[in-house]
Enzyme design. Structure first.
Site, PDB file in Angstrom:
ATOM      1  N   LYS A  95      -0.937 -46.145 -27.833  1.00  0.00           N
ATOM      2  CA  LYS A  95       0.009 -46.295 -28.956  1.00  0.00           C
ATOM      3  C   LYS A  95       1.228 -47.095 -28.524  1.00  0.00           C
ATOM      4  O   LYS A  95       1.650 -47.021 -27.364  1.00  0.00           O
ATOM      5  CB  LYS A  95       0.467 -44.910 -29.448  1.00  0.00           C
ATOM      6  CG  LYS A  95      -0.647 -43.891 -29.558  1.00  0.00           C
ATOM      7  CD  LYS A  95      -0.202 -42.583 -30.160  1.00  0.00           C
ATOM      8  CE  LYS A  95      -1.289 -41.534 -30.019  1.00  0.00           C
ATOM      9  NZ  LYS A  95      -1.259 -40.820 -28.728  1.00  0.00           N
ATOM     10  N   HIS A 123       2.972 -45.742 -33.075  1.00  0.00           N
ATOM     11  CA  HIS A 123       3.142 -44.315 -32.761  1.00  0.00           C
ATOM     12  C   HIS A 123       3.950 -43.574 -33.843  1.00  0.00           C
ATOM     13  O   HIS A 123       3.598 -42.460 -34.241  1.00  0.00           O
ATOM     14  CB  HIS A 123       3.824 -44.199 -31.398  1.00  0.00           C
ATOM     15  CG  HIS A 123       3.545 -42.934 -30.663  1.00  0.00           C
ATOM     16  ND1 HIS A 123       3.487 -42.873 -29.298  1.00  0.00           N
ATOM     17  CD2 HIS A 123       3.316 -41.663 -31.092  1.00  0.00           C
ATOM     18  CE1 HIS A 123       3.235 -41.626 -28.917  1.00  0.00           C
ATOM     19  NE2 HIS A 123       3.127 -40.877 -29.988  1.00  0.00           N
TER      20      HIS A 123
HETATM   21  P1  NAD Z   1      -2.308 -28.962 -28.738  1.00  0.00           P
HETATM   22  O1  NAD Z   1      -2.278 -28.410 -30.114  1.00  0.00           O
HETATM   23  O2  NAD Z   1      -3.519 -29.641 -28.240  1.00  0.00           O
HETATM   24  O3  NAD Z   1      -1.880 -27.777 -27.778  1.00  0.00           O
HETATM   25  C1  NAD Z   1      -1.868 -27.913 -26.398  1.00  0.00           C
HETATM   26  C2  NAD Z   1      -1.373 -26.599 -25.792  1.00  0.00           C
HETATM   27  O4  NAD Z   1      -2.145 -25.507 -26.302  1.00  0.00           O
HETATM   28  C3  NAD Z   1      -1.565 -26.571 -24.265  1.00  0.00           C
HETATM   29  O5  NAD Z   1      -0.440 -27.079 -23.619  1.00  0.00           O
HETATM   30  C4  NAD Z   1      -1.777 -25.089 -24.003  1.00  0.00           C
HETATM   31  O6  NAD Z   1      -0.525 -24.463 -23.913  1.00  0.00           O
HETATM   32  C5  NAD Z   1      -2.455 -24.611 -25.262  1.00  0.00           C
HETATM   33  N1  NAD Z   1      -3.935 -24.544 -25.128  1.00  0.00           N
HETATM   34  C6  NAD Z   1      -4.828 -25.567 -25.031  1.00  0.00           C
HETATM   35  N2  NAD Z   1      -6.077 -25.095 -24.990  1.00  0.00           N
HETATM   36  C7  NAD Z   1      -5.981 -23.742 -25.031  1.00  0.00           C
HETATM   37  C8  NAD Z   1      -6.928 -22.707 -25.027  1.00  0.00           C
HETATM   38  N3  NAD Z   1      -8.231 -22.955 -24.960  1.00  0.00           N
HETATM   39  N4  NAD Z   1      -6.474 -21.428 -25.095  1.00  0.00           N
HETATM   40  C9  NAD Z   1      -5.160 -21.160 -25.176  1.00  0.00           C
HETATM   41  N5  NAD Z   1      -4.205 -22.104 -25.201  1.00  0.00           N
HETATM   42  C10 NAD Z   1      -4.616 -23.388 -25.137  1.00  0.00           C
HETATM   43  O7  NAD Z   1      -1.004 -29.896 -28.610  1.00  0.00           O
HETATM   44  P2  NAD Z   1      -0.651 -31.386 -28.230  1.00  0.00           P
HETATM   45  O8  NAD Z   1      -0.922 -31.693 -26.825  1.00  0.00           O
HETATM   46  O9  NAD Z   1       0.738 -31.587 -28.743  1.00  0.00           O
HETATM   47  O10 NAD Z   1      -1.628 -32.264 -29.155  1.00  0.00           O
HETATM   48  C11 NAD Z   1      -2.875 -32.776 -28.718  1.00  0.00           C
HETATM   49  C12 NAD Z   1      -2.803 -34.262 -28.513  1.00  0.00           C
HETATM   50  O11 NAD Z   1      -2.392 -34.927 -29.717  1.00  0.00           O
HETATM   51  C13 NAD Z   1      -1.748 -34.709 -27.503  1.00  0.00           C
HETATM   52  O12 NAD Z   1      -2.095 -34.393 -26.186  1.00  0.00           O
HETATM   53  C14 NAD Z   1      -1.650 -36.158 -27.827  1.00  0.00           C
HETATM   54  O13 NAD Z   1      -2.750 -36.866 -27.293  1.00  0.00           O
HETATM   55  C15 NAD Z   1      -1.689 -36.108 -29.359  1.00  0.00           C
HETATM   56  N6  NAD Z   1      -0.335 -36.081 -29.966  1.00  0.00           N
HETATM   57  C16 NAD Z   1       0.066 -37.138 -30.695  1.00  0.00           C
HETATM   58  C17 NAD Z   1       1.329 -37.153 -31.287  1.00  0.00           C
HETATM   59  C18 NAD Z   1       1.741 -38.323 -32.113  1.00  0.00           C
HETATM   60  O14 NAD Z   1       2.922 -38.430 -32.468  1.00  0.00           O
HETATM   61  N7  NAD Z   1       0.854 -39.225 -32.419  1.00  0.00           N
HETATM   62  C19 NAD Z   1       2.196 -36.068 -31.106  1.00  0.00           C
HETATM   63  C20 NAD Z   1       1.769 -34.986 -30.356  1.00  0.00           C
HETATM   64  C21 NAD Z   1       0.492 -34.990 -29.805  1.00  0.00           C
END
Ligand code: NAD
Length: 278
Positions: free
Chosen positions: A76, A109
């Site tokens: 992004k 982004h």
């Molecule tokens: P997510 O909803 O994937 O949550 C991740 C968190 O959930 C981890 O840090 C952990 O604490 C917990 N988790 C993960 N697997 C688990 C499990 N099996 N059991 C219990 N807890 C668990 O949040 P995220 O990382 O914010 O979002 C996923 C992806 O989306 C990001 O890594 C990124 O690639 C993307 N993203 C994009 C934007 C954007 O503005 N475009 C913003 C945020 C995230």
């Protein structure tokens, strides 16, 4: 090996519906996390210039046994590079860091309504160049609202292939999803687990107990059955493997409805109408 469904985008390219998110993964942890994900069967990695880990994502793919063409890679555009010349430079930087000559998907982004005179259209036209050159196989946006998508629709040539927005059971985003369905824009659900926020919810816990799955698996399955693309993030190997293990069960229509009814329009991340990306 788990069989992950593909979704066909509006330009005919396909994207694995399930992948690995890398937001907030430290560069020094990224190689191991991405390698664990690839070993577990993930074939789609979501990164961004602003995550600071593109080089390590590229290195993990290069060091794996997989060919570049077997892994779908999204990156992004930095919020600090929306002017066309800056965007061209930033895109070069992304390809160089990833060690590849194309990305599968490249996104704006954030729309940044309070910066660059609110002109995300010039930025989108620059992404159209990358698409025509074949260096971005698909292009899309992130955090765009329907009124912004409508503007792109009216003023530019290429309809975004995806809109990557925050979606989880506490933020179902019905309005953006309806617009995107109508215009054949695939939804990518970021923070699909609400960064863990939704996992203690009693409705989700009770469905998890009944189906013999974990709350995270139930929530990810809900996204898949709604048709969205998801890429949960974790650095914990067991969770990385747990999150992809969702293709051997189905939620009932009633389960889907009960989870969708949990919506309270609660964001965990920035509000795209205000967020200035700094
Ligand atoms: P997510 O909803 O994937 O949550 C991740 C968190 O959930 C981890 O840090 C952990 O604490 C917990 N988790 C993960 N697997 C688990 C499990 N099996 N059991 C219990 N807890 C668990 O949040 P995220 O990382 O914010 O979002 C996923 C992806 O989306 C990001 O890594 C990124 O690639 C993307 N993203 C994009 C934007 C954007 O503005 N475009 C913003 C945020 C995230």
């Amino acid at each position: 090996m788990t069989s992950i469904p593909d979704i066909t985008l509006n330009n005919g390219q396909t994207i694995p519906q399930f992948g690995f998110g890398t937001f907030q993964i430290e560069p020094k942890e990224t190689m191991v996390a991405v390698t664990t994900a690839l070993d577990a069967g993930y074939r789609h990695i979501d990164t961004a210039e602003m995550y600071g880990n593109e080089a390590e994502v590229g290195e993990a793919i290069a060091r794996s046994d997989l060919d570049r063409g077997e892994v779908f890679v999204t990156s992004k555009l930095s919020n600090d590079a929306h002017e066309p010349d800056e965007a061209r430079q930033a895109f070069e930087g992304t390809l160089k860091a990833l060690g590849t000559d194309y990305v599968d998907l490249f996104l704006i982004h954030w729309p940044l309504p309070t910066r660059y005179g609110g002109d995300f259209v010039q930025t989108w036209r620059t992404l159209e160049e990358f698409y025509r050159e074949g260096r971005a196989r698909s292009i899309g946006v992130s955090n765009f609202q329907p009124y912004q998508l409508r503007r792109l629709h009216g003023e530019t040539q290429i309809i975004p292939a995806v809109d990557q927005i925050e979606v989880h059971p506490y933020l179902t985003q019905d309005e953006v999803r309806a617009f995107c369905v109508e215009h054949q824009i695939a939804i990518e659900a970021w923070s699909p687990l609400g960064q863990g926020l939704v996992l203690g919810d009693p409705v989700i816990r009770s469905i998890a107990e009944r189906t013999g799955k974990t709350p995270a698996q139930v929530v990810l399955r809900w996204h898949i059955q709604r048709g969205d693309v998801v890429f949960p993030k974790s650095v914990t190997p067991d969770r990385i493997r747990e999150n992809i293990d969702i293709f051997d069960f189905e939620l009932s229509a009633a389960d889907i409805e009960d989870i969708t009814a949990l919506n309270k329009n609660e964001r965990t991340g920035g509000d795209p109408d205000k967020f200035d990306g700094r």
